[in-house]
Design a protein around this motif. Structure first.
Motif, PDB file in Angstrom:
ATOM      1  N   ILE A 276      -0.470  19.344  40.557  1.00 49.95           N
ATOM      2  CA  ILE A 276      -0.338  19.373  39.054  1.00 49.95           C
ATOM      3  C   ILE A 276       0.978  19.702  38.367  1.00 49.95           C
ATOM      4  CG2 ILE A 276      -1.134  20.413  36.435  1.00 49.95           C
ATOM      5  CD1 ILE A 276      -3.232  21.682  38.066  1.00 49.95           C
ATOM      6  N   LEU A 277       1.929  19.972  38.630  1.00 55.13           N
ATOM      7  CA  LEU A 277       3.782  19.961  38.888  1.00 55.13           C
ATOM      8  C   LEU A 277       4.170  19.270  39.425  1.00 55.13           C
ATOM      9  CD1 LEU A 277       3.669  23.460  37.321  1.00 55.13           C
ATOM     10  CD2 LEU A 277       2.767  21.866  35.926  1.00 55.13           C
ATOM     11  N   GLU A 278       4.045  19.323  40.520  1.00 59.73           N
ATOM     12  CA  GLU A 278       4.219  18.551  41.587  1.00 59.73           C
ATOM     13  C   GLU A 278       3.768  17.825  42.821  1.00 59.73           C
ATOM     14  OE1 GLU A 278       7.861  19.013  42.026  1.00 59.73           O
ATOM     15  OE2 GLU A 278       7.795  21.066  40.621  1.00 59.73           O
ATOM     16  N   PRO A 279       3.697  16.404  41.592  1.00 57.67           N
ATOM     17  CA  PRO A 279       2.295  15.216  42.542  1.00 57.67           C
ATOM     18  C   PRO A 279       3.854  14.772  43.453  1.00 57.67           C
ATOM     19  CG  PRO A 279       3.802  15.085  40.300  1.00 57.67           C
ATOM     20  CD  PRO A 279       3.702  15.837  40.257  1.00 57.67           C
ATOM     21  N   LYS A 280       4.628  15.137  43.152  1.00 58.84           N
ATOM     22  CA  LYS A 280       5.573  14.368  44.592  1.00 58.84           C
ATOM     23  C   LYS A 280       6.080  15.010  45.527  1.00 58.84           C
ATOM     24  CE  LYS A 280       5.674  10.485  41.557  1.00 58.84           C
ATOM     25  NZ  LYS A 280       4.334   8.899  42.664  1.00 58.84           N
ATOM     26  N   ARG A 281       6.221  15.682  45.658  1.00 61.09           N
ATOM     27  CA  ARG A 281       6.690  17.391  47.106  1.00 61.09           C
ATOM     28  C   ARG A 281       5.174  17.979  47.374  1.00 61.09           C
ATOM     29  NH1 ARG A 281      10.531  21.205  45.457  1.00 61.09           N
ATOM     30  NH2 ARG A 281       9.559  21.609  43.574  1.00 61.09           N
ATOM     31  N   PRO A 282       5.385  17.833  48.533  1.00 61.66           N
ATOM     32  CA  PRO A 282       4.301  18.700  49.301  1.00 61.66           C
ATOM     33  C   PRO A 282       4.425  20.287  48.428  1.00 61.66           C
ATOM     34  CG  PRO A 282       5.038  18.157  50.568  1.00 61.66           C
ATOM     35  CD  PRO A 282       6.287  17.159  49.667  1.00 61.66           C
ATOM     36  N   PHE A 283       3.458  20.942  48.738  1.00 57.21           N
ATOM     37  CA  PHE A 283       3.969  22.316  49.012  1.00 57.21           C
ATOM     38  C   PHE A 283       3.375  23.035  50.272  1.00 57.21           C
ATOM     39  CE2 PHE A 283       1.565  26.263  48.682  1.00 57.21           C
ATOM     40  CZ  PHE A 283       1.685  26.929  47.993  1.00 57.21           C
ATOM     41  N   LYS A 284       4.949  23.627  50.687  1.00 55.72           N
ATOM     42  CA  LYS A 284       5.286  24.907  51.776  1.00 55.72           C
ATOM     43  C   LYS A 284       5.352  25.398  51.590  1.00 55.72           C
ATOM     44  CE  LYS A 284       8.324  20.667  52.931  1.00 55.72           C
ATOM     45  NZ  LYS A 284       9.807  19.981  53.078  1.00 55.72           N
ATOM     46  N   SER A 285       5.111  26.244  52.155  1.00 56.25           N
ATOM     47  CA  SER A 285       4.517  27.828  52.563  1.00 56.25           C
ATOM     48  C   SER A 285       5.086  28.598  53.195  1.00 56.25           C
ATOM     49  CB  SER A 285       2.988  28.045  51.763  1.00 56.25           C
ATOM     50  OG  SER A 285       3.513  29.951  51.980  1.00 56.25           O
ATOM     51  N   GLY A 286       5.158  30.492  53.660  1.00 55.36           N
ATOM     52  CA  GLY A 286       5.858  30.700  54.638  1.00 55.36           C
ATOM     53  C   GLY A 286       5.633  32.201  53.916  1.00 55.36           C
ATOM     54  N   TRP A 287       6.324  33.427  55.035  1.00 61.21           N
ATOM     55  CA  TRP A 287       5.604  34.972  54.785  1.00 61.21           C
ATOM     56  C   TRP A 287       6.462  34.933  53.547  1.00 61.21           C
ATOM     57  CZ3 TRP A 287       9.914  37.716  54.143  1.00 61.21           C
ATOM     58  CH2 TRP A 287      10.993  37.329  54.757  1.00 61.21           C
ATOM     59  N   ALA A 288       7.939  34.419  53.058  1.00 59.77           N
ATOM     60  CA  ALA A 288       8.598  34.882  51.916  1.00 59.77           C
ATOM     61  C   ALA A 288       7.899  34.704  50.907  1.00 59.77           C
ATOM     62  CB  ALA A 288       9.418  33.690  51.872  1.00 59.77           C
ATOM     63  N   LEU A 289       7.193  33.451  50.475  1.00 58.62           N
ATOM     64  CA  LEU A 289       6.572  32.921  49.307  1.00 58.62           C
ATOM     65  C   LEU A 289       5.643  33.967  49.452  1.00 58.62           C
ATOM     66  CD1 LEU A 289       5.911  31.345  46.968  1.00 58.62           C
ATOM     67  CD2 LEU A 289       5.238  30.064  47.934  1.00 58.62           C
ATOM     68  N   ARG A 290       4.667  34.159  50.344  1.00 56.64           N
ATOM     69  CA  ARG A 290       3.598  34.963  50.213  1.00 56.64           C
ATOM     70  C   ARG A 290       4.592  36.800  50.373  1.00 56.64           C
ATOM     71  NH1 ARG A 290       1.963  31.609  54.595  1.00 56.64           N
ATOM     72  NH2 ARG A 290      -0.180  30.780  54.079  1.00 56.64           N
ATOM     73  N   ALA A 291       5.426  37.088  50.104  1.00 56.10           N
ATOM     74  CA  ALA A 291       5.656  37.992  50.256  1.00 56.10           C
ATOM     75  C   ALA A 291       6.793  38.261  48.495  1.00 56.10           C
ATOM     76  CB  ALA A 291       6.673  38.829  50.609  1.00 56.10           C
ATOM     77  N   MET A 292       6.046  37.356  47.856  1.00 52.55           N
ATOM     78  CA  MET A 292       7.055  37.261  46.056  1.00 52.55           C
ATOM     79  C   MET A 292       5.634  37.300  45.368  1.00 52.55           C
ATOM     80  SD  MET A 292       9.698  34.457  46.501  1.00 52.55           S
ATOM     81  CE  MET A 292      10.087  33.862  45.117  1.00 52.55           C
ATOM     82  N   CYS A 293       4.855  36.275  46.267  1.00 53.82           N
ATOM     83  CA  CYS A 293       3.404  37.387  45.168  1.00 53.82           C
ATOM     84  C   CYS A 293       2.461  37.913  45.216  1.00 53.82           C
ATOM     85  CB  CYS A 293       2.536  35.476  45.931  1.00 53.82           C
ATOM     86  SG  CYS A 293       2.983  33.871  46.012  1.00 53.82           S
ATOM     87  N   LYS A 294       2.350  38.466  46.774  1.00 53.97           N
ATOM     88  CA  LYS A 294       2.428  40.318  47.253  1.00 53.97           C
ATOM     89  C   LYS A 294       2.957  41.009  45.676  1.00 53.97           C
ATOM     90  CE  LYS A 294       1.340  43.587  50.005  1.00 53.97           C
ATOM     91  NZ  LYS A 294       1.754  43.897  51.662  1.00 53.97           N
ATOM     92  N   HIS A 295       4.167  40.882  45.883  1.00 58.61           N
ATOM     93  CA  HIS A 295       4.816  42.234  44.204  1.00 58.61           C
ATOM     94  C   HIS A 295       4.258  41.779  43.151  1.00 58.61           C
ATOM     95  CE1 HIS A 295       6.869  43.422  48.371  1.00 58.61           C
ATOM     96  NE2 HIS A 295       7.402  43.708  47.328  1.00 58.61           N
ATOM     97  N   LEU A 296       3.618  40.388  43.015  1.00 57.85           N
ATOM     98  CA  LEU A 296       3.290  39.528  41.541  1.00 57.85           C
ATOM     99  C   LEU A 296       1.998  40.260  41.675  1.00 57.85           C
ATOM    100  CD1 LEU A 296       4.941  36.249  41.198  1.00 57.85           C
ATOM    101  CD2 LEU A 296       5.327  38.512  40.195  1.00 57.85           C
ATOM    102  N   GLU A 297       1.276  40.582  42.189  1.00 56.44           N
ATOM    103  CA  GLU A 297      -0.319  40.503  42.749  1.00 56.44           C
ATOM    104  C   GLU A 297       0.426  42.077  42.240  1.00 56.44           C
ATOM    105  OE1 GLU A 297      -2.076  39.284  45.949  1.00 56.44           O
ATOM    106  OE2 GLU A 297      -1.781  37.264  45.564  1.00 56.44           O
ATOM    107  N   ALA A 298       1.270  42.682  42.408  1.00 54.08           N
ATOM    108  CA  ALA A 298       1.172  44.094  42.545  1.00 54.08           C
ATOM    109  C   ALA A 298       1.141  44.533  40.848  1.00 54.08           C
ATOM    110  CB  ALA A 298       1.675  45.047  43.043  1.00 54.08           C
ATOM    111  N   VAL A 299       2.532  43.716  39.891  1.00 51.51           N
ATOM    112  CA  VAL A 299       2.443  43.704  39.119  1.00 51.51           C
ATOM    113  C   VAL A 299       1.171  43.327  37.474  1.00 51.51           C
ATOM    114  CG1 VAL A 299       3.741  42.996  37.040  1.00 51.51           C
ATOM    115  CG2 VAL A 299       4.355  43.091  39.629  1.00 51.51           C
ATOM    116  N   THR A 300       0.091  42.291  38.513  1.00 51.38           N
ATOM    117  CA  THR A 300      -1.091  42.081  37.739  1.00 51.38           C
ATOM    118  C   THR A 300      -1.756  43.634  37.486  1.00 51.38           C
ATOM    119  OG1 THR A 300      -0.380  39.613  38.171  1.00 51.38           O
ATOM    120  CG2 THR A 300      -3.063  40.247  37.418  1.00 51.38           C
ATOM    121  N   ALA A 301      -2.266  44.025  38.950  1.00 50.65           N
ATOM    122  CA  ALA A 301      -2.812  44.902  39.544  1.00 50.65           C
ATOM    123  C   ALA A 301      -2.549  46.411  38.583  1.00 50.65           C
ATOM    124  CB  ALA A 301      -3.401  45.498  40.285  1.00 50.65           C
ATOM    125  N   GLY A 302      -1.053  46.447  37.665  1.00 45.27           N
ATOM    126  CA  GLY A 302      -0.807  48.004  37.457  1.00 45.27           C
ATOM    127  C   GLY A 302      -0.356  48.674  38.276  1.00 45.27           C
TER     128      GLY A 302
END
Length: 527
Positions: free
Chosen positions: A56-82
């Motif tokens: 939706i936001l990046e229609p021309k670029r493929p989504f590339k992921s790795g452990w580093a992005l998952r680590a960043m997401c994990k910490h933001l999820e912990a913020v959401t969880a309080g």
């Protein structure tokens, strides 16, 4: 029917494309309805949500992921969880940090069923923070998002700088310089410094002041509202450093581009290279890399591209922006190996200067430092030997006492060099110091040019192999050497640069023959 009439009835190319788009959108909606449960399940995690909505936001670029992005997401999820209230993530450019914060807000509103959350987003650049707020609105208003989480935006507050939903949530974008007046459940700080202004003491200090005075007051609830900072390191006294120094509970996820088995911190101490974060007293995350030079995000930054970036950036910028260590391992303009230790100075004509950088503070702030340097020989044949350094956080009275004691130990053979601050007060204070040293040659001068400029001549001679460190072999007498070299080799971005200033002034007094005011006070015995 004539052939010309049938030709006219054929659809145009634009109509064909529009029909294809309509049919594709219809097929997507059917698939979305059919697989809605599976998609919702994948979106339970922030990482899964990003993957589902990336196009939706990046229609021309493929989504590339790795452990580093998952680590960043994990910490933001912990913020959401309080579980985390204050989160600091220091990461290199290109780690989709801005987009990550956009997706995070949309994820909290939708999959986490918290459309009531009110968010303040800020960056050093007003253009950037408005851009990201528009991306968030576009994501929330997209057909895919609305089909899964039908959150209605209010028509009476739907501008690019701020938009609200009907559940009392909002996203407001403000430049970092204008954070007063608003409050939120989430304060998102994305790069509070620009690379162009972080080296400016004035600009950097202003950003730090805004962070200390403004950001902490922007929370709706001081017990549950969260602050998330995501940035690249640009200076040892940047907002990240201050956030950690305040010791208010920031969890620090630190992700350098290249793994360093041992890292030299801003205090000069060697630490283990793997970042570890702790939540509720337990290990929450550990950098999985173990080998020197392992890359952070090879899926997006392969080794060949990293090598090009490293060469283009240079050691100083690379150390801060990419290694999250705002001082190169080998120094900014100085390298440790340039300062060869010797036990004896060679024969020849000698001149010695001890230059002081005056902090005159007690218990905090910048220390005072006095560095002694000897020149052996003249002209192009001259060599330089640093022989001692005194450092302390002294009050004005304590500094004056230290100045006199050090001069006495150095003897009258050593010239004393003092800085004169601008203005009448600076001139009066240096005159006071001069009067404390009867019988000594005292030179004083108002420093001109930047600290970096004043240190450049010393760096040039050190790199040429003309600067040495005199050692005695006595650990007590040589205790000054390592702290002195540590400060030189983390300049110009270390927390303190007082010994560097003093060393540069001593060297410049000897090597460059700077014209300075000379005050020679004879002792009573010689009058």
């Amino acid at each position: 029917m004539s052939s010309s009439a049938s030709f006219v009835d054929l659809p145009t190319l634009e109509e064909i494309r529009a029909e294809r788009a309509r049919r594709k959108a219809e097929a997507d909606r059917k698939r979305l309805i059919e697989h809605q449960g599976e998609i919702r399940a994948r979106c339970d995690s922030l990482h899964g949500f990003i993957g589902e909505h990336w196009s939706i936001l990046e229609p021309k670029r493929p989504f590339k992921s790795g452990w580093a992005l998952r680590a960043m997401c994990k910490h933001l999820e912990a913020v959401t969880a309080g579980r985390i209230q204050f989160l600091l993530m220091t990461v290199p450019p290109g780690m989709m940090k801005s987009l990550l914060l956009v997706f995070w807000t949309a994820w909290e509103w939708g999959p986490k069923a918290r459309p009531d959350l009110q968010t303040l987003a800020t960056s050093y650049s007003q253009a950037n923070v408005l851009r990201d707020n528009l991306k968030l609105r576009r994501l929330v208003e997209s057909d895919r998002y609305q089909a899964l989480w039908p959150i209605q935006l209010r028509a009476d507050q739907n501008a690019k700088g701020k938009f609200e939903n009907t559940e009392n949530g909002f996203s407001e974008a403000r430049p970092f310089s204008s954070m007063t007046g608003g409050r939120g459940d989430r304060v998102k700080v994305d790069d509070p410094h620009s690379t162009e202004t972080a080296e400016s003491d004035t600009e950097r200090a202003n950003a730090v002041r805004i962070f200390r005075e403004g950001i902490s007051d922007r929370l709706n609830d001081v017990t549950t509202s969260a602050i998330v900072i995501i940035m690249q390191r640009l200076h040892a006294k940047d907002v990240a450093a201050v956030a950690l120094e305040l010791d208010i509970g920031f969890v620090h996820l630190n992700l350098p581009m290249e793994f360093e088995a041992e890292r030299i911190g801003e205090d000069g101490k060697v630490t283990g290279g793997a970042c570890r974060t702790y939540v509720d007293g337990e290990l929450f995350f550990e950098d999985p890399r173990t080998e020197e030079g392992e890359l952070l995000f090879p899926e997006r930054f392969p080794a060949a591209e990293v090598a090009k970036l490293k060469k283009a950036k240079g050691s100083y910028a690379w150390a801060g922006q990419y290694q999250q260590r705002p001082s190169p391992r080998d120094g900014g303009i100085f390298r440790r190996e340039w300062f060869k230790p010797v036990s004896v100075m060679p024969a020849g004509p000698k001149r010695t200067v001890r230059a002081w950088d005056v902090g005159a503070t007690e218990g905090g702030g910048d220390p005072s430092a006095g560095v002694r340097c000897t020149q052996v020989g003249y002209g192009e044949e001259a060599t330089y030997y640093f022989t001692d350094a005194k450092v302390g956080q002294w009050s004005p009275a304590q500094f004056e006492a230290q100045l006199k004691l050090t001069a006495a130990a150095d003897t009258t053979e050593v010239t004393v060099r003092l800085p004169q601050d601008p203005g009448a007060a600076g001139k009066g204070y240096v005159q006071t110091l001069v009067k404390k040293l009867p019988g000594y040659t005292v030179r004083y001068e108002q420093p001109t040019g930047s600290k970096l400029t004043r240190a450049t001549a010393l760096a040039t001679q050190a790199e040429a192999g003309n600067v040495f460190i005199l050692t005695t072999g006595d650990p007590m007498r040589d205790a000054w050497i390592e702290p002195f070299l540590d400060e030189l080799c983390t300049f110009p971005s270390a927390a303190h640069d007082d010994q560097v200033d003093a060393a540069a002034d001593a060297f410049n007094e000897l090597a460059l023959g700077q014209t300075s005011t000379v005050a020679l006070f004879l002792s009573k015995r010689n009058r």
